[in-house]
Design an enzyme around this catalytic site. Sequence first.
Site, short mmCIF file in Angstrom:
data_model
loop_
_atom_site.label_atom_id
_atom_site.label_comp_id
_atom_site.label_asym_id
_atom_site.label_seq_id
_atom_site.Cartn_x
_atom_site.Cartn_y
_atom_site.Cartn_z
N VAL A 15 -7.60 -2.44 2.15
CA VAL A 15 -7.94 -3.17 0.92
C VAL A 15 -9.19 -2.59 0.27
CG1 VAL A 15 -8.61 -5.43 -0.01
CG2 VAL A 15 -6.81 -5.28 1.72
N GLU A 130 -10.50 -15.36 -4.12
CA GLU A 130 -9.13 -15.36 -4.66
C GLU A 130 -8.15 -14.58 -3.78
OE1 GLU A 130 -7.74 -16.98 -7.64
OE2 GLU A 130 -6.13 -16.42 -6.29
N GLY A 188 0.83 -1.26 4.67
CA GLY A 188 -0.50 -1.87 4.49
C GLY A 188 -0.45 -3.38 4.28
N LYS A 206 -4.18 -19.69 5.52
CA LYS A 206 -3.99 -19.80 4.06
C LYS A 206 -3.58 -21.22 3.67
CE LYS A 206 -2.69 -14.92 3.61
NZ LYS A 206 -1.56 -13.99 3.73
#
Length: 433
Positions: A15, A130, A188, A206
């Site tokens: 990331v 976010e 990924g 989450k």
Amino acid sequence: MTAAIGLGLLGVGTVGSAVVRALAERATYLEKTTGRSFEIRKALVQDLTKVRDVPLEASTFTSEINEVLLDDSIDIVVELMGGVEPANSYLRRAIESGKHVVTANKEVMATHGVELMALAAASGRDLYFEASVGGGIPLIGPFRQDLAANQIREVHAILNGTTNYILTKMSSGDADYKSALAEAQHLGYAEPEPENDVGGHDSAYKLAILASLAFKSDIRPQDVFREGITNLTPADFRHAAELGYSIKLLAIAKADADDVEVRVHPTLVQKDFLLGQVDGVFNAVRLDGDLLGRAMFIGRGAGPEPTSSAIVADLIDLGHNIHRNEHNRIPLSFSPTTRVRPIAAVRSRYYFRVWVQDHPGVLAQIGTVCGEESVSIASVIQKEIDETAGRAELVFLTHEADESSAQQAITRIAELEVVAEVASCIRVEDLAE
Ligand code: NAP
Ligand code: HSE
């Protein structure tokens, strides 16, 4: 000329590398839109010898956290390392050092987010997260701000790209579990430790974050009932499809006046509903708001570029705040007293698959156990017969029952002499139109 905003990255992996590239590609636009340019001043990694395909000078990299935290030219620390520690401590120290923070780390936000948000608010700093839920899909912003006028009663979501990718491949017969996971890792999508994905932990983190925002309650990962996808078999996908269902790792949150229910587990979802058709790396969140009614967010839930979209959006928002000297514009508060319903008290429908001796009276025995445990059978189908072993495979769908009754019935059915094996038991969620 206005000073550039200094960034310190913690992590330049899958990331982090995409964030560095996205910032470089959009430098002119970012300056135009926020009024300030962004400069990466330091980047923390573990292994300084690793070759990295990113437009950063070698001198930017460090393996010493204090070089980031004590650098006064750094305004925002962007945490893209993963794991609870040392990420949580680094975020705390960054805020205490007067820096704003952005993180993609759902594990930290689910476990320590409430404390970190309070610390940021008390310190006059911003904390943005976010990318922690749904990869590139805007979810934290909408749950925090755009849906704020609504009472949200239910959330049904697919929150893990890796497992949705694996389940999609398995259900179409394109790949087995192992090769589908290897593909998800190569693309990924997977966590550094893939047990986090396939064991349902990532979805549970989450869901804890989303349910906390949706119900304005302090819900932690340990409140979320969790089952992973590793016990699913090709036979279950086949039978589910014949019955009109997909199998998804569903994250479910429901609230009523007394308590909330939060759970993550493989679930049969109607195939002709949109949620049952969300495939591959895509995630989806379906919710019911009292003013808005039903709404659904769908998009790429994992992968470096989609995730960088969310992180760069956070940086743009923060850039506006810094430029205007405004912070913590939308404070959050969470009730610490919300009761979480124990899984035993949750009600659901169930699919279960049983191998039995192929002779008369077997069905009646299973029916009796279900009746005694108050589990009402909606349908039963005989699927396969293994003539050599003299066994038959039966698939049951129940009406709604208490989880404790269903589990007790399954345990007793497994103990019947005529039953060779209870091969699977999966909850069924019949979504309303
Ligand atoms: P990754 O590829 O494993 O990258 C982690 C980076 O952090 C690496 O650069 C690593 O350094 C560095 N790092 C790890 N521990 C460190 C430590 N103790 N000290 C210094 N550096 C350390 O992981 P990723 O996939 O980019 O994920 C990063 C975060 O984003 C996680 O929180 C993940 O849950 C979240 N996320 C990921 C996705 C996705 O699709 N992958 C989507 C949304 C959110 P080295 O490079 O030297 O090893
Ligand atoms: N491993 C995670 C997933 C990354 O597959 O959804 C996105 O949070």
